[in-house]
Scaffold this motif. Structure first.
Motif, PDB file in Angstrom:
ATOM      1  N   THR A 161      -0.852   1.781   4.727  1.00  0.00           N
ATOM      2  CA  THR A 161      -1.089   3.018   4.333  1.00  0.00           C
ATOM      3  C   THR A 161      -1.719   4.936   5.660  1.00  0.00           C
ATOM      4  OG1 THR A 161       0.106   4.572   2.328  1.00  0.00           O
ATOM      5  CG2 THR A 161      -2.097   3.793   3.006  1.00  0.00           C
ATOM      6  N   ASP A 202       1.465  -0.776  -0.036  1.00  0.00           N
ATOM      7  CA  ASP A 202       0.019   0.160   0.175  1.00  0.00           C
ATOM      8  C   ASP A 202       0.892   1.518   0.357  1.00  0.00           C
ATOM      9  OD1 ASP A 202      -1.907  -1.550   3.030  1.00  0.00           O
ATOM     10  OD2 ASP A 202      -2.421  -1.543   0.459  1.00  0.00           O
ATOM     11  N   SER A 203       0.708   2.023  -0.776  1.00  0.00           N
ATOM     12  CA  SER A 203       0.852   3.807  -0.736  1.00  0.00           C
ATOM     13  C   SER A 203      -0.132   4.176  -1.112  1.00  0.00           C
ATOM     14  CB  SER A 203       2.218   3.378  -1.484  1.00  0.00           C
ATOM     15  OG  SER A 203       1.892   3.208  -2.976  1.00  0.00           O
ATOM     16  N   LEU A 236      -5.040   6.857  -2.723  1.00  0.00           N
ATOM     17  CA  LEU A 236      -4.508   5.316  -2.164  1.00  0.00           C
ATOM     18  C   LEU A 236      -3.498   4.603  -3.697  1.00  0.00           C
ATOM     19  CD1 LEU A 236      -6.169   5.083   1.146  1.00  0.00           C
ATOM     20  CD2 LEU A 236      -4.073   7.001   0.657  1.00  0.00           C
ATOM     21  N   CYS A 290      -1.942   0.154  -4.338  1.00  0.00           N
ATOM     22  CA  CYS A 290      -2.200  -0.959  -3.743  1.00  0.00           C
ATOM     23  C   CYS A 290      -1.592  -1.903  -4.977  1.00  0.00           C
ATOM     24  CB  CYS A 290      -3.254  -1.586  -3.121  1.00  0.00           C
ATOM     25  SG  CYS A 290      -3.137  -3.181  -2.402  1.00  0.00           S
TER      26      CYS A 290
END
Length: 124
Positions: free
Chosen positions: A118, A6-7, A20, A22
């Motif tokens: 995240t 995740d980021s 976001l 993933c």
């Protein structure tokens, strides 16, 4: 085995937007239904959004319906969560998850793999 990363989480102000991501690696990404969950401090993990493996169907929690949008790019092995009109109550650790299913999956126990999370923080 599927690995999920995740980021995209960060600190934002109320009303802002955030996306976001993933990224998945391992077995065939397009075989998995995907979902996003979140967990705020002192609260249980809750469902946010889900998408079928084809991307044709989506499902949202009432608390985010009309503000958040889930999508996926099977060519890039990535699922996204576009979050608009963010509110302080959206503050949480957000996780993506993968389930070997052909339908929509909204229950956490049905998911087989999880990202590391995240952090999204929304200030008023």
């Amino acid at each position: 085995q599927v690995q999920l990363v995740d980021s995209g989480g960060r600190w934002v102000q109320a009303g802002d937007s955030l996306r976001l991501s993933c990224a998945a690696s391992g077995r065939t990404f397009s075989s998995y239904a995907m979902g996003w969950f979140r967990q705020a401090p002192g609260k249980e993990r809750e469902f946010v959004a889900a998408i079928t493996r084809s991307g044709n169907w989506t499902y949202y929690a009432d608390s985010v319906k009309g503000r958040f949008s889930i999508s996926r790019d099977n060519a890039k092995n990535t699922v996204y969560l576009q979050m608009n009109s963010l509110k302080p109550e959206d503050t949480a650790l957000y996780y993506c998850a993968a389930a070997l299913s052909s339908g929509i999956v909204s229950g956490a126990p049905q998911y087989d793999y999880w990202g590391q999370g995240t952090q999204v923080t929304v200030s008023s």
